[in-house]
Design a protein around this motif. Structure first.
Motif, short mmCIF file in Angstrom:
data_model
loop_
_atom_site.label_atom_id
_atom_site.label_comp_id
_atom_site.label_asym_id
_atom_site.label_seq_id
_atom_site.Cartn_x
_atom_site.Cartn_y
_atom_site.Cartn_z
N GLN A 59 31.95 42.46 38.09
CA GLN A 59 33.01 41.92 37.72
C GLN A 59 33.72 40.53 38.63
O GLN A 59 34.63 40.21 38.15
N GLN A 63 31.69 41.07 31.95
CA GLN A 63 32.78 42.83 31.66
C GLN A 63 32.09 43.38 32.14
O GLN A 63 30.42 42.89 31.96
N THR A 64 32.43 44.75 32.14
CA THR A 64 31.54 45.86 33.03
C THR A 64 31.90 47.22 32.81
O THR A 64 33.25 47.79 32.71
N ILE A 65 31.11 47.91 32.78
CA ILE A 65 31.24 49.21 32.22
C ILE A 65 30.58 49.90 33.37
O ILE A 65 28.91 49.35 33.70
N HIS A 66 30.69 51.16 34.12
CA HIS A 66 30.06 51.89 34.74
C HIS A 66 29.73 53.15 34.33
O HIS A 66 30.86 53.87 34.14
N LEU A 67 28.70 53.14 34.71
CA LEU A 67 28.17 54.40 33.83
C LEU A 67 27.88 55.78 34.12
O LEU A 67 26.53 55.60 35.23
N LEU A 94 28.38 54.82 24.83
CA LEU A 94 29.45 54.41 24.34
C LEU A 94 29.52 53.64 23.60
O LEU A 94 29.24 54.13 22.32
N ILE A 111 26.92 46.82 32.08
CA ILE A 111 26.70 48.48 31.88
C ILE A 111 25.03 48.87 33.29
O ILE A 111 24.30 47.88 33.62
N LEU A 129 30.23 50.53 21.47
CA LEU A 129 29.73 49.19 21.42
C LEU A 129 29.53 48.69 20.20
O LEU A 129 28.70 49.13 19.26
N LEU A 133 28.96 41.54 28.51
CA LEU A 133 29.24 43.10 29.33
C LEU A 133 27.59 43.19 30.32
O LEU A 133 26.68 42.67 30.23
N VAL A 146 28.09 47.07 40.02
CA VAL A 146 29.54 46.31 38.32
C VAL A 146 30.34 46.00 39.60
O VAL A 146 30.70 44.76 38.86
#
Length: 205
Positions: A185, A190-194, A203, A174, A205, A172, A181
């Motif tokens: 990707q 896997q990604t999260i745009h914070l 989050l 972040i 997790l 992942l 991001v």
């Protein structure tokens, strides 16, 4: 279907370290540098800053080139102080959260930064958390000036995946900058745009 996450690669600024680009912009305006925000923002950097962030030029070379680019006669100290103005603090609750999350996942850091900023924020961290080594909170902390590569270039992510033998689908990433991001990707992470005002504390997790 996504594979279970085993590894997390975190960005630094806007994730664990509070930053405010406008403070550096204002500091340079106060020094008579007009148009600094056209040279450097969160989403764009002049080639000079990219050279600094990938370790292609050193601190002295940066100051000299900055004077030429900005057509000023600022001292090294004036440039350094304004350049570091964007670096704020490390909220304690985020560092506590990081220490807890490190018990569940293999965690890494990957920051687009430079030696001038690094020296400054590490000093800030030491003052906030005496006796704690920030870099050792991670299996490895990757900084662009040492890696010689920066986000969002795919080669930068690939270098970390290869060195640590990480599978992209189990990893992942972040970050608070969307183009970084999107690049991760595209490599299968896997990604999260914070995005602000979200923080890591939001989050699950």
């Amino acid at each position: 279907m996504s594979k279970p996450i085993k590894n997390i690669i975190f960005d630094l600024g806007g994730v664990f370290l509070n930053i405010d680009f406008q403070l550096t912009n204002k500091a340079f305006i106060d020094l008579g540098v007009n148009g600094f925000n056209e040279m450097f923002t969160q989403h764009f950097s002049n080639p000079l800053f990219e050279l600094l962030e990938t370790g292609k030029i050193n601190e002295e070379e940066f100051y000299k080139a900055f004077r030429q680019e900005s057509k000023t006669t600022l001292t090294n100290a004036q440039i350094k102080t304004a350049w570091n103005a964007l670096l704020l603090d490390f909220p304690a609750e985020r560092i506590d959260w990081l220490q807890q999350i490190s018990k569940k996942y293999r965690i890494f850091l990957f920051s687009n930064t430079n030696q001038i900023h690094y020296d400054c924020f590490i000093e800030k961290f030491k003052k906030q958390y005496p006796g704690v080594d920030f870099d050792r909170l991670f299996i490895k902390a990757y900084y662009s000036q040492n890696l010689g590569l920066r986000k969002p270039y795919p080669a930068s992510f690939q270098a970390i995946l290869d060195e640590q033998e990480l599978e992209a689908r189990e990893t992942l990433f972040i970050d608070d900058t969307i183009k970084n991001v999107e690049a991760a990707q595209a490599l299968g992470l896997q990604t999260i745009h914070l995005a602000h005002p979200l923080t890591v504390l939001d989050l699950s997790l």
